[in-house]
Design a protein around this motif. Structure first.
Motif, mmCIF file in Angstrom:
data_model
loop_
_atom_site.group_PDB
_atom_site.id
_atom_site.type_symbol
_atom_site.label_atom_id
_atom_site.label_comp_id
_atom_site.label_asym_id
_atom_site.label_seq_id
_atom_site.Cartn_x
_atom_site.Cartn_y
_atom_site.Cartn_z
ATOM 1 N N ALA A 237 -13.840 4.206 24.746
ATOM 2 C CA ALA A 237 -13.689 3.728 26.127
ATOM 3 C C ALA A 237 -12.215 3.759 26.514
ATOM 4 N N LEU A 238 -11.975 3.953 27.808
ATOM 5 C CA LEU A 238 -10.611 4.097 28.326
ATOM 6 C C LEU A 238 -10.309 3.015 29.351
ATOM 7 N N ALA A 239 -9.080 2.488 29.322
ATOM 8 C CA ALA A 239 -8.582 1.565 30.344
ATOM 9 C C ALA A 239 -7.268 2.130 30.871
ATOM 10 N N GLN A 240 -7.035 1.984 32.183
ATOM 11 C CA GLN A 240 -5.841 2.567 32.803
ATOM 12 C C GLN A 240 -5.045 1.521 33.563
ATOM 13 N N ASN A 241 -3.743 1.756 33.636
ATOM 14 C CA ASN A 241 -2.893 0.996 34.534
ATOM 15 C C ASN A 241 -1.807 1.917 35.039
ATOM 16 N N GLU A 353 -5.713 -8.073 36.001
ATOM 17 C CA GLU A 353 -4.937 -7.233 36.910
ATOM 18 C C GLU A 353 -5.240 -5.763 36.683
ATOM 19 N N ILE A 354 -5.329 -5.372 35.421
ATOM 20 C CA ILE A 354 -5.637 -3.979 35.103
ATOM 21 C C ILE A 354 -7.016 -3.600 35.637
ATOM 22 N N ASN A 355 -8.005 -4.438 35.371
ATOM 23 C CA ASN A 355 -9.370 -4.137 35.804
ATOM 24 C C ASN A 355 -9.509 -4.170 37.316
ATOM 25 N N GLU A 358 -8.276 -0.899 38.706
ATOM 26 C CA GLU A 358 -9.235 0.143 38.349
ATOM 27 C C GLU A 358 -10.491 0.035 39.212
ATOM 28 N N ASP A 359 -10.964 -1.187 39.421
ATOM 29 C CA ASP A 359 -12.144 -1.400 40.259
ATOM 30 C C ASP A 359 -11.859 -1.021 41.714
ATOM 31 N N PRO A 367 -8.213 8.909 44.566
ATOM 32 C CA PRO A 367 -8.027 9.948 43.545
ATOM 33 C C PRO A 367 -7.385 9.427 42.270
ATOM 34 N N LYS A 368 -6.659 8.288 42.356
ATOM 35 C CA LYS A 368 -6.043 7.705 41.168
ATOM 36 C C LYS A 368 -5.856 6.211 41.408
#
Length: 585
Positions: A237-241, A353-355, A358-359, A367-368
Motif C-alpha cells: 500500500a502507498l501513502a503520499q504527501n 493531515e496526510i490522509n 490525499e482524500d 491530477p495530484k
C-alpha cells in the motif's frame, strides 16, 4: 537520458515514448525539485524499441541494475535487520535482538522489521507462558516465592522447580515451530499431542495443551497480524504527501505476518506508475521470495504485465490483485496505515493531515495531491472598508509568509462577486508580471463562497489563460463548513472527518484573516476622518500620519517634532495635531 559526460542518469519506459519524454519539458513549474534537477542535467537521450510491453519492462529492470541511474528511485527501508534470539541453556529464553553475535544462542531471522520480531517474541512468551524474569534455572529453583505473573497465569512457574527440563525444551521447540510455520500448523501439532496425552490418560498434560491451543486461537482472534488464509501473500500500500511517498510491504507466510518493510520514494509522477516501478524494483531483488498472491491498494494499468514478469522470475504463477472487500481489504488498510505512519514521521505531518490531502485530491479528481492551496475571502463594512484576504496552506498547514491583503479599488457598491474577481485578477497578474512574492501559482484555489463565486472567478482564470482547479467552501446557516462547491454541484464532505476538519480550518482561517484586515482598515479610516477635523489637515496629510504610525498607540506616543516631519507641517500646526490626538484618541 544522459548528462554531458554521456553517463546514464535515468531509464524509463512507455508505450508512446514521445508523450512520456515531452512531459519532462512541459510545465516545468509543476515538477518537484528532483524532476527539475533531472531535466537540468539531461543533455542527450537514446531509445530502444522492444516487441512488447513485457520486453520493455524486462529491459528497463536490466538497465537500471546495470547502470544504477542517479534519478531512478532507490528503495531505502526504514531500519536495519532484527532477530529472534533463543539462548542455549538448560532452560532457554526467547527474546528480541538487534544482532546475532552471541555464540551461545540460536537466531531466527533476519527480519527487516523490528515490529514483527518484537511482536512475535511477545506473543510466543505469552502463549507458552515462558518466564520473563532474570532468574537463571536450575540455579534459582525454589529460592523465592513465585511472582505475580505465575499467579495470574502469565508464567508457567519454572522457579518452583516443578517443570522438568525435557518438558520445557519441548515447549521451546513448539514455540519455534509456531513462529516459523504459523498458528495453523502449531494448532494441528498441539492438537495431536493433546489427543495422544488424553489416550495415555495424561489428563493434566492434555489440559495444558488444550489451554495452549486456546491461547493461540484467542491471540489469533485479537490480532491483525494473523490471517485465515494459509497460503503465502504480500500486501502493498502507498501513502503520499505531495513530494514524498511511503510504501509499506507486509509479508504473510503460513497465515501470519512474518515481516513488514517501509520505503520512502520521491513522488514525482503518477501514483499508479510509482506503484508499478516500486513492485518491479522490489521483487526483482527478491526473486526467491515472490509469493503467489500480491494484494495492492489501487488499480495499475500494467498489472497483467507484472504478473507475467514476476511469474517468469520466480517459476510459479503470481497474481496481482486489488483487494476490494473482506479480509484482503482489511490487510490493505493495515498496510496503508503503516505507510501513512512512517510518512508522517518523515515529513513532520500527522497521519490525519496526510490522509486529508490525499482524500481531497481523490474527491475532487485532482491530477495530484495539492502542495499549495490558496483560499480567498471578501470582508466589507460599507464603501470605505472593503478588503480581500488570501491565505496559503502548504502541505496541509498554514504558510503565513504567503498570506496577502488586498484593498478593493475598482468595484463600486456592494458586489462580492466583482470584489472576488478583482482580487484574483490582481493576484494572478502580479505572478504573470514576474513578482516572485506571488510565485508559484497554487495547485488548488478555494473561495469562501458558493457556486456563484466559483462561476465569477472562473471567468477571470479563463480570460488570463490560467488553469487552476477552483472550488468554493459553502457554510450552513450556523456558519459551519458543510460542502465544497463546484460550478454545477455541491460535494458533501461531512462524512469524511479528516477532510471536513481541513476544509473547516481553511475557511475559518481565511475568514479570520480577511476580517482582521477589514477591522484594521476601518480603524484607520476612522482615525483618518477624525484627523481631517483639524483645520488645515486634509486627507493626504491624515493618511500619511496613519500609514507612518500604523497603530493608534504609536500615534498617541508620537512627539510634535515627529508629527511635523511626517505630515510636513509647521511646529505650531504639529502642536495642534498633537493636542488633538491626546484629547480625542
Amino acid at each position: 537520458m544522459k548528462d554531458k559526460t554521456g553517463r546514464i542518469i535515468y531509464v524509463g519506459k512507455a508505450k508512446a515514448l514521445k508523450n512520456r519524454v515531452t512531459t519532462y519539458f512541459h510545465a516545468l513549474e509543476s515538477h518537484n525539485a528532483k524532476t527539475r534537477k533531472l531535466v537540468e542535467n539531461i543533455y542527450d537521450f537514446d531509445f530502444i524499441v522492444t516487441p512488447s510491453e513485457l520486453d520493455a519492462l524486462v529491459l528497463e529492470c536490466s538497465l537500471i541494475k546495470q547502470y544504477n541511474p542517479k534519478y531512478n528511485i532507490l528503495l531505502k527501508d526504514d531500519k536495519g535487520y532484527n532477530y529472534i534470539k533463543i539462548t542455549k541453556e538448560p532452560y532457554p529464553r526467547i527474546s528480541y535482538a538487534l544482532n546475532c553475535n552471541d555464540k551461545n544462542a540460536e537466531y531466527l531471522g533476519p527480519f527487516t522489521s523490528g515490529f514483527t520480531a518484537k511482536q512475535a517474541v511477545d506473543e510466543v512468551n505469552r502463549i507458552f507462558m515462558f518466564p520473563s524474569c532474570h532468574k537463571v534455572f536450575p540455579r534459582d529453583f525454589r529460592k523465592e516465592r513465585p511472582c505475580l505473573n505465575y499467579h495470574i497465569k502469565r508464567c508457567m512457574g519454572v522457579c518452583t522447580g516443578k517443570i522438568k527440563q525435557d518438558e520445557y525444551n519441548s515447549l521451546i521447540h513448539s514455540a519455534i515451530e509456531y513462529m516459523q510455520n504459523g498458528s495453523k500448523a502449531s494448532v494441528e501439532r498441539l492438537t495431536e499431542q493433546m489427543y495422544e496425552a488424553s489416550e495415555n490418560l495424561e489428563f493434566e498434560k492434555a489440559a495444558k495443551l488444550r489451554d495452549r491451543i486456546n491461547a493461540i486461537e484467542k491471540m489469533k482472534d485479537g490480532q491483525d497480524i494473523f490471517s485465515d488464509k494459509t497460503y503465502d501473500f504480500d500486501v502493498v500500500a502507498l501513502a503520499q504527501n505531495v513530494e514524498l511517498a511511503s510504501i509499506a510491504v507486509m509479508c504473510y507466510r503460513g497465515g501470519r505476518i512474518t515481516d513488514k518493510m517501509n520505503f520512502f520514494i520521491g513522488d514525482e509522477y503518477d501514483p499508479g506508475q510509482m506503484r508499478s516501478d516500486f513492485l518491479v524494483e522490489y521483487y526483482s531483488a527478491r526473486t526467491d521470495a515472490i509469493p503467489k498472491q500480491i494484494y495492492i491498494d489501487k488499480e495499475m494499468e500494467d498489472s497483467a504485465i507484472l504478473e507475467e514478469y514476476f511469474s517468469a522470475l520466480c517459476g510459479h504463477k503470481v497474481t496481482v490483485t486489488v483487494a476490494q472487500r473482506g479480509e484482503g481489504l482489511s490487510r490493505v488498510l493495515l498496510a496503508k496505515q503503516n505507510a501513512s505512519e512512517y510518512l508522517s514521521m518523515k515529513v513532520g505531518r500527522t497521519v490525519k493531515e496526510i490522509n486529508a490531502l490525499e482524500d481531497l485530491a481523490k474527491l475532487l479528481g485532482l491530477p495530484k495531491i495539492p502542495t499549495v492551496i490558496e483560499s480567498y475571502d471578501i470582508s466589507n463594512l460599507g464603501e470605505d472598508s472593503r478588503v480581500g484576504g488570501m491565505i496559503v496552506y502548504r502541505n496541509g498547514r498554514p504558510y503565513k509568509a504567503g498570506y496577502r491583503k488586498f484593498t478593493i479599488k475598482n468595484v463600486i457598491g456592494q458586489n462580492d462577486y466583482a470584489c472576488m474577481q478583482e482580487v484574483l485578477q490582481r493576484r494572478i497578474q502580479r505572478y504573470l508580471d514576474g513578482d516572485e512574492s506571488f510565485a508559484p501559482l497554487p495547485d488548488l484555489i478555494l473561495l469562501d463562497g458558493g457556486k456563484g463565486h466559483v462561476h465569477a472567478v472562473q471567468q477571470v482564470l479563463d480570460s488570463m489563460n490560467v488553469s487552476i482547479p477552483l472550488y468554493g467552501l459553502v457554510k450552513d446557516d450556523k456558519h459551519r463548513t458543510r460542502a465544497i462547491a463546484a460550478q454545477g454541484e455541491e460535494i458533501q464532505i461531512n462524512a469524511n472527518r479528516k477532510l471536513f476538519s481541513l476544509m473547516t480550518n481553511i475557511q475559518d482561517e481565511v475568514h479570520r484573516f480577511s476580517l482582521s484586515f477589514q477591522q484594521q482598515t476601518h480603524k484607520k479610516k476612522t482615525y483618518e476622518l477624525e484627523l481631517t477635523k483639524i483645520k488645515g489637515i486634509g486627507e493626504a496629510k491624515a493618511l500619511a500620519l496613519i500609514k507612518h504610525f500604523k497603530t493608534k498607540q504609536a500615534l498617541k506616543d508620537a512627539s510634535p517634532d515627529e508629527i511635523a516631519s511626517v505630515a510636513k507641517v509647521k511646529e505650531e500646526k504639529a502642536k495642534e495635531i498633537y493636542d488633538f490626538i491626546k484629547e480625542n484618541f
